[in-house]
Scaffold this motif. Structure first.
Motif, PDB file in Angstrom:
ATOM      1  N   ILE A 208       3.579   0.739   2.846  1.00  0.00           N
ATOM      2  CA  ILE A 208       3.377  -0.229   3.931  1.00  0.00           C
ATOM      3  C   ILE A 208       3.123  -1.606   3.304  1.00  0.00           C
ATOM      4  N   ASN A 209       3.873  -2.598   3.713  1.00  0.00           N
ATOM      5  CA  ASN A 209       3.543  -3.971   3.283  1.00  0.00           C
ATOM      6  C   ASN A 209       4.056  -5.046   4.217  1.00  0.00           C
TER       7      ASN A 209
ATOM      8  N   MET B 114       0.834  -1.190   0.000  1.00  0.00           N
ATOM      9  CA  MET B 114       0.000   0.000   0.000  1.00  0.00           C
ATOM     10  C   MET B 114       0.878   1.253   0.000  1.00  0.00           C
ATOM     11  N   GLU B 115       0.516   2.197  -0.864  1.00  0.00           N
ATOM     12  CA  GLU B 115       1.283   3.444  -0.973  1.00  0.00           C
ATOM     13  C   GLU B 115       0.382   4.640  -0.704  1.00  0.00           C
ATOM     14  N   ILE B 116       0.841   5.520   0.146  1.00  0.00           N
ATOM     15  CA  ILE B 116       0.043   6.712   0.456  1.00  0.00           C
ATOM     16  C   ILE B 116       0.969   7.922   0.395  1.00  0.00           C
ATOM     17  N   ILE B 117       0.458   9.021  -0.123  1.00  0.00           N
ATOM     18  CA  ILE B 117       1.189  10.281  -0.019  1.00  0.00           C
ATOM     19  C   ILE B 117       0.612  11.044   1.178  1.00  0.00           C
ATOM     20  N   SER B 118       1.470  11.328   2.145  1.00  0.00           N
ATOM     21  CA  SER B 118       1.042  12.124   3.295  1.00  0.00           C
ATOM     22  C   SER B 118       1.441  13.568   3.040  1.00  0.00           C
ATOM     23  N   LYS B 119       0.532  14.480   3.337  1.00  0.00           N
ATOM     24  CA  LYS B 119       0.789  15.886   3.064  1.00  0.00           C
ATOM     25  C   LYS B 119       1.172  16.687   4.313  1.00  0.00           C
ATOM     26  N   SER B 120       1.198  16.019   5.462  1.00  0.00           N
ATOM     27  CA  SER B 120       1.586  16.713   6.699  1.00  0.00           C
ATOM     28  C   SER B 120       1.978  15.692   7.758  1.00  0.00           C
ATOM     29  N   SER B 121       2.692  16.159   8.783  1.00  0.00           N
ATOM     30  CA  SER B 121       3.055  15.228   9.860  1.00  0.00           C
ATOM     31  C   SER B 121       1.793  14.744  10.577  1.00  0.00           C
TER      32      SER B 121
ATOM     33  N   LYS C 185       8.094   2.025   4.710  1.00  0.00           N
ATOM     34  CA  LYS C 185       9.152   2.862   4.129  1.00  0.00           C
ATOM     35  C   LYS C 185       8.642   4.292   4.021  1.00  0.00           C
ATOM     36  N   LEU C 186       9.429   5.233   4.479  1.00  0.00           N
ATOM     37  CA  LEU C 186       9.068   6.648   4.359  1.00  0.00           C
ATOM     38  C   LEU C 186      10.061   7.345   3.444  1.00  0.00           C
ATOM     39  N   GLU C 187       9.527   8.076   2.491  1.00  0.00           N
ATOM     40  CA  GLU C 187      10.396   8.802   1.563  1.00  0.00           C
ATOM     41  C   GLU C 187      10.043  10.279   1.534  1.00  0.00           C
ATOM     42  N   TYR C 188      11.059  11.088   1.607  1.00  0.00           N
ATOM     43  CA  TYR C 188      10.914  12.542   1.560  1.00  0.00           C
ATOM     44  C   TYR C 188      10.574  12.971   0.142  1.00  0.00           C
ATOM     45  N   LEU C 189       9.456  13.686  -0.027  1.00  0.00           N
ATOM     46  CA  LEU C 189       9.122  14.216  -1.352  1.00  0.00           C
ATOM     47  C   LEU C 189       9.424  15.716  -1.390  1.00  0.00           C
ATOM     48  N   ASP C 190       8.836  16.445  -0.429  1.00  0.00           N
ATOM     49  CA  ASP C 190       9.204  17.851  -0.236  1.00  0.00           C
ATOM     50  C   ASP C 190       8.966  18.198   1.228  1.00  0.00           C
TER      51      ASP C 190
ATOM     52  N   GLN D  45       0.627  10.857  11.176  1.00  0.00           N
ATOM     53  CA  GLN D  45       0.250  10.299  12.479  1.00  0.00           C
ATOM     54  C   GLN D  45      -1.137   9.670  12.435  1.00  0.00           C
ATOM     55  N   LYS D  46      -2.044  10.256  11.668  1.00  0.00           N
ATOM     56  CA  LYS D  46      -3.399   9.684  11.521  1.00  0.00           C
ATOM     57  C   LYS D  46      -3.333   8.310  10.869  1.00  0.00           C
ATOM     58  N   ILE D  47      -2.516   8.217   9.820  1.00  0.00           N
ATOM     59  CA  ILE D  47      -2.359   6.944   9.110  1.00  0.00           C
ATOM     60  C   ILE D  47      -1.809   5.884  10.074  1.00  0.00           C
ATOM     61  N   ALA D  48      -0.829   6.300  10.863  1.00  0.00           N
ATOM     62  CA  ALA D  48      -0.206   5.393  11.831  1.00  0.00           C
ATOM     63  C   ALA D  48      -1.196   4.967  12.910  1.00  0.00           C
TER      64      ALA D  48
END
Ligand SMILES: Nc1ncnc2c1ncn2[C@@H]1O[C@H](COP(=O)(O)OP(=O)(O)O)[C@@H](O)[C@H]1O
Ligand SMILES: [Mg+2]
Length: 139
Positions: A138-139, A1-8, A125-130, A12-15
Motif C-alpha cells: 500500500i502506498n 507499506m508491505e504486509i503479508i496476509s495469511k487469509s482472506s 498491489k496484491l500479489e499471490y504467494l500461495d 479484509q481486516k487490513i482493508a
C-alpha cells in the motif's frame, strides 16, 4: 507499506482498518492478477465504511455505487472488461473520482493509467504467494 496476509479474513481486516482513515475524495487504485484478492480487499473496505449492502463484483457493469458512512458514496469500479478509457469517461468517471463526497476503488486501474488523478490516490498491489497468502503493498 508491505504486509503479508495469511487469509482472506486478514486481508479484509487490513482493508477495514484502512477504511477508517478515509475521509472522502480518495481514489484507491488496485493492481494484481485475477484471484489476487482485489475484490476481497474491497469487501473489507466496504465493511469499514459501514456499507450495509453485500459488495459483489460488478462483472457485467463497469461500476457500482454504495451508500457509505458519513453520507459518503463509495464507487467500486471493475475495469477488467473495458477496451478503451473512453468507456468510463462516458459514464461520468471524472466527476465521480474528483468529488470529495466520494471514495472510489478501482480494480484493473492500470487500464486507465492516464486518467488517474495525481492527488488523493492510494495504490494497492496484491500479489499471490500461495493458496492463502498474499503480499499487499500500500502506498
Ligand atoms: N490472504 C488472502 N487474501 C485475499 N484473498 C484470499 C487470500 N487467501 C485466499 N484468498 C482467496 O482468493 C480469492 C481472491 O478472489 P478475489 O478477491 O475475487 O480476487 P480479484 O478481485 O483480485 O480477482 C478469494 O477466493 C479469496 O477467498
Ligand atoms: Mg475482482
Amino acid at each position: 507499506m508491505e504486509i503479508i496476509s495469511k487469509s482472506s479474513e486478514q486481508t479484509q481486516k487490513i482493508a477495514q482498518e484502512l477504511a477508517t482513515n478515509l475521509q472522502g475524495g480518495e481514489i484507491l487504485c488496485f493492481s494484481g492478477e485475477l484471484g489476487a484478492g482485489k475484490t476481497t480487499f474491497i469487501q473489507g473496505l466496504a465493511k469499514g465504511l459501514e456499507i450495509k449492502e453485500n459488495l459483489t463484483s460488478p462483472t457485467f457493469i463497469i461500476f457500482k455505487k454504495y451508500q457509505a458512512k458519513n453520507n459518503l458514496e463509495f464507487y467500486h469500479f471493475d475495469l477488467y472488461r473495458i477496451q478503451d478509457p473512453q468507456e468510463i469517461l462516458d459514464l461520468g468517471y471524472t466527476e465521480i473520482v474528483n468529488s470529495k463526497n466520494n471514495i472510489s476503488a478501482i480494480e484493473w486501474s492500470e487500464k486507465i493509467k492516464d486518467q488517474i488523478p495525481l492527488k488523493n490516490v492510494i495504490h494497492i498491489k496484491l500479489e499471490y504467494l500461495d493458496e492463502n497468502q498474499r503480499k499487499i503493498t500500500i502506498n
